[in-house]
Design a protein around this motif. Structure first.
Motif, PDB file in Angstrom:
ATOM      1  N   ARG A  76     -57.826 -31.127 -16.912  1.00  0.00           N
ATOM      2  CA  ARG A  76     -57.329 -32.229 -17.748  1.00  0.00           C
ATOM      3  C   ARG A  76     -56.507 -33.219 -16.922  1.00  0.00           C
ATOM      4  O   ARG A  76     -55.788 -34.053 -17.466  1.00  0.00           O
ATOM      5  CB  ARG A  76     -56.478 -31.654 -18.900  1.00  0.00           C
ATOM      6  CG  ARG A  76     -57.309 -30.849 -19.902  1.00  0.00           C
ATOM      7  CD  ARG A  76     -56.438 -30.131 -20.927  1.00  0.00           C
ATOM      8  NE  ARG A  76     -55.765 -28.969 -20.339  1.00  0.00           N
ATOM      9  CZ  ARG A  76     -54.453 -28.869 -20.135  1.00  0.00           C
ATOM     10  NH1 ARG A  76     -53.653 -29.836 -20.498  1.00  0.00           N
ATOM     11  NH2 ARG A  76     -53.942 -27.794 -19.572  1.00  0.00           N
ATOM     12  N   GLU A 415     -50.915 -33.681 -22.489  1.00  0.00           N
ATOM     13  CA  GLU A 415     -52.137 -32.865 -22.529  1.00  0.00           C
ATOM     14  C   GLU A 415     -53.109 -33.232 -21.416  1.00  0.00           C
ATOM     15  O   GLU A 415     -53.873 -32.392 -20.930  1.00  0.00           O
ATOM     16  CB  GLU A 415     -52.841 -33.082 -23.876  1.00  0.00           C
ATOM     17  CG  GLU A 415     -52.419 -32.062 -24.891  1.00  0.00           C
ATOM     18  CD  GLU A 415     -53.582 -31.158 -25.273  1.00  0.00           C
ATOM     19  OE1 GLU A 415     -53.770 -30.112 -24.629  1.00  0.00           O
ATOM     20  OE2 GLU A 415     -54.298 -31.531 -26.221  1.00  0.00           O
ATOM     21  N   ILE A 416     -53.116 -34.520 -21.098  1.00  0.00           N
ATOM     22  CA  ILE A 416     -53.979 -35.009 -20.008  1.00  0.00           C
ATOM     23  C   ILE A 416     -53.140 -35.915 -19.133  1.00  0.00           C
ATOM     24  O   ILE A 416     -52.033 -36.288 -19.516  1.00  0.00           O
ATOM     25  CB  ILE A 416     -55.182 -35.832 -20.551  1.00  0.00           C
ATOM     26  CG1 ILE A 416     -54.688 -37.087 -21.276  1.00  0.00           C
ATOM     27  CG2 ILE A 416     -56.074 -34.978 -21.442  1.00  0.00           C
ATOM     28  CD1 ILE A 416     -55.778 -38.113 -21.526  1.00  0.00           C
ATOM     29  N   THR A 438     -63.578 -29.880 -15.096  1.00  0.00           N
ATOM     30  CA  THR A 438     -63.645 -30.795 -16.241  1.00  0.00           C
ATOM     31  C   THR A 438     -65.025 -30.682 -16.875  1.00  0.00           C
ATOM     32  O   THR A 438     -66.029 -31.000 -16.231  1.00  0.00           O
ATOM     33  CB  THR A 438     -63.375 -32.244 -15.788  1.00  0.00           C
ATOM     34  OG1 THR A 438     -62.082 -32.304 -15.193  1.00  0.00           O
ATOM     35  CG2 THR A 438     -63.436 -33.207 -16.972  1.00  0.00           C
ATOM     36  N   GLU A 442     -62.739 -30.379 -22.026  1.00  0.00           N
ATOM     37  CA  GLU A 442     -61.738 -31.287 -21.475  1.00  0.00           C
ATOM     38  C   GLU A 442     -62.048 -32.731 -21.882  1.00  0.00           C
ATOM     39  O   GLU A 442     -61.143 -33.544 -22.088  1.00  0.00           O
ATOM     40  CB  GLU A 442     -61.675 -31.154 -19.949  1.00  0.00           C
ATOM     41  CG  GLU A 442     -61.050 -29.844 -19.458  1.00  0.00           C
ATOM     42  CD  GLU A 442     -61.914 -28.603 -19.674  1.00  0.00           C
ATOM     43  OE1 GLU A 442     -63.156 -28.738 -19.785  1.00  0.00           O
ATOM     44  OE2 GLU A 442     -61.342 -27.497 -19.758  1.00  0.00           O
ATOM     45  N   ILE A 445     -60.787 -33.079 -25.408  1.00  0.00           N
ATOM     46  CA  ILE A 445     -59.313 -33.147 -25.414  1.00  0.00           C
ATOM     47  C   ILE A 445     -58.859 -34.537 -24.970  1.00  0.00           C
ATOM     48  O   ILE A 445     -57.910 -35.109 -25.512  1.00  0.00           O
ATOM     49  CB  ILE A 445     -58.732 -32.052 -24.477  1.00  0.00           C
ATOM     50  CG1 ILE A 445     -58.977 -30.670 -25.072  1.00  0.00           C
ATOM     51  CG2 ILE A 445     -57.254 -32.287 -24.218  1.00  0.00           C
ATOM     52  CD1 ILE A 445     -58.617 -29.503 -24.143  1.00  0.00           C
ATOM     53  N   THR A 446     -59.565 -35.094 -24.005  1.00  0.00           N
ATOM     54  CA  THR A 446     -59.182 -36.398 -23.453  1.00  0.00           C
ATOM     55  C   THR A 446     -59.359 -37.500 -24.494  1.00  0.00           C
ATOM     56  O   THR A 446     -58.468 -38.333 -24.704  1.00  0.00           O
ATOM     57  CB  THR A 446     -60.026 -36.694 -22.195  1.00  0.00           C
ATOM     58  OG1 THR A 446     -59.819 -35.631 -21.278  1.00  0.00           O
ATOM     59  CG2 THR A 446     -59.630 -38.012 -21.558  1.00  0.00           C
TER      60      THR A 446
END
Ligand SMILES: *Cc1c(COP(=O)(O)O)cnc(C)c1O
Length: 458
Positions: A76, A415-416, A438, A442, A445-446
């Motif tokens: 991340r 988080e990132i 990644t 991921e 999440i991004t």
């Protein structure tokens, strides 16, 4: 007396911590939780009169550094262009430290030297560069640019009958250096170290690619005495210069062509991206990093010079106490004499991936970058500023203020971690997908982190 191996508690402590750290990456916030000033204030100022045990020192180090660690090896992490570490490369790097070989001399440390030779051959194969090229393992692409440009400077002066090794630069024929408007600043640093000053700027297009017609114009009517610097992988757009046209134009006038391919040279390792690097193998020197796209630990760059005699002219080195091997010693391909065997983790990374694995790694980074761009591009107010042809994505929101506020919210969330930048006269949030870990999760999440941050600043 040497201590027996099983009583080296500092090593078991270091390994246990390393395992905890690596395990924490899946969940951990990406930014460091404590900043430089706070951490510095916790360190004792005075140099201690008496030393402590290796175990105590190791424990102190872990306790002090841990809160200040940024999760660079996390899938991340998207800041700058950094990359993580493949497991085989990390293990190899630990061994390199334990072995403590000076990798500069071929016959003195044959174990690591033969591995580095193999890594060099595999690199030329993976990147499809001339198989007879000279390869040097340096600290990073900055020094790889320096090494390639040094060979170029000396070759260009040699063509004009000037021996820079003997006579220096004072009074030498002037060398023109041409570089694209969006070259990396490390090219300028390398030129500065080489006494070549600032390059003449060749216009670039809206993606930051050097304009080959403008290069042709700049070169017109002059021959020799020129170095052209091209780029594979613009840090903002990921774009690639038009190699075939630019290299043809440069070579028609006898110029030396150097390519800064710190992370972009790896496009040559996958058939899917072959069109981006078409003609690149025709250059005279190339710089790349292993610590970015290949995911070896810091620090490792690779300097490649097509003509080994040009490498030897600039870095050949003969002192009476050095072992005189028939083939050049590794130190004759780099600025340093003594160095760690940083090519060993390169070999381990390539051996663990194989040709297919390297292709999958690069393709995977590009796929993730494109998926991130698609996801973020669909968010209200977001635009993707570059054509996502490689691993880089630049995001902007309605105006600079909003973009900066979204970045601040992303950073606070943790988080990132992308990086803030300015490109083409606007604030952007730059995402560089450079980590082997990644994947889809991921990516999701991004996109979610951008969405959350954008709603928070509304
Ligand atoms: C990172 C980078 C460099 C410098 O590389 P280091 O490994 O940091 O020395 C040079 N050029 C480009 C395009 C880069 O991305």
């Amino acid at each position: 007396m040497n201590q027996p191996i099983d009583s080296r508690p500092e090593l078991t402590t270091a390994v246990a911590h390393a395992q905890r750290w690596l395990d924490s990456l899946a969940e951990r916030r990406v930014p460091a939780s404590v900043g430089v000033a706070a951490l510095a204030s916790r360190l004792p100022d005075a140099f201690p009169q008496r030393g402590r045990t290796a175990l105590e020192v190791t424990e102190d180090l872990i306790e002090h550094v841990e809160p200040g660690l940024m999760a660079v090896p996390s899938g991340r992490f998207f800041g700058w262009v950094m990359g993580g570490t493949l497991p085989a490369a990390l293990a190899a790097d630990w061994l390199v430290s334990a072995w403590d070989q000076n990798a500069g001399m071929r016959d003195a440390t044959p174990g690591v030297v033969t591995i580095e030779d193999a890594a060099a051959r595999w690199l030329l194969d993976a990147l499809d560069l001339p198989r007879g090229a000279a390869v040097g393992f340096v600290t990073g692409a900055t020094m790889a640019n320096f090494t390639g440009l040094a060979a170029g400077r000396d070759a260009v002066l040699d063509d004009r009958g000037w021996d820079v090794a003997r006579d220096g630069l004072t009074g030498a024929p002037r060398i023109r250096v041409l570089a694209g408007a969006e070259r990396h600043s490390s090219v300028d640093m390398a030129l500065r170290y080489l006494g070549l000053g600032e390059p003449e700027i060749v216009a670039s297009d809206e993606q930051g690619r050097l304009d080959a017609a403008a290069l042709r114009d700049a070169l017109a009517g002059r021959d020799g005495g020129t170095i052209v610097c091209l780029q594979a992988g613009n840090v903002h757009s990921g774009a690639f210069d038009p190699f075939r046209e630019a290299i043809d134009a440069a070579h028609e006038t006898g110029a030396w062509v150097h390519v800064d391919g710190a992370f972009g040279l790896w496009a040559a390792a996958t058939p899917a991206l072959a069109s981006l690097v078409d003609g690149i193998a025709g250059a005279d020197s190339w710089a790349t990093d292993a610590h970015k796209t290949l995911n070896t630990p810091y620090d490792c760059g690779v300097a490649i010079v097509a003509d080994p005699s040009a490498m030897a002219r600039s870095f050949g080195h003969h002192a009476a106490y050095l072992i005189d091997a028939a083939v050049p010693d590794p130190h004759e391909h780099v600025p340093e004499l003594s160095r760690r065997a940083r090519g060993v983790p390169v070999w381990a990374a390539l051996a663990s991936l194989g040709r297919e694995g390297v292709t999958d790694l690069v393709d995977g980074l590009v796929e993730s970058a494109q998926a991130i761009a698609t996801g973020i591009g669909a968010l209200p107010g977001a635009s993707i500023v570059n054509d996502v042809v490689y691993t880089q994505v630049c995001v902007a929101f309605e105006d600079d203020e909003t973009t900066n506020a979204v970045y601040a919210a992303i950073l606070a969330d943790g988080e990132i971690l992308p990086s803030p930048s300015r490109w083409r006269d606007r604030a952007v949030i730059r995402i560089s997908v450079s980590n082997w870990q990644t994947h889809e999760k991921e990516v999701a999440i991004t996109v979610a982190a951008f969405e959350k941050a954008r709603s928070a600043v509304r």
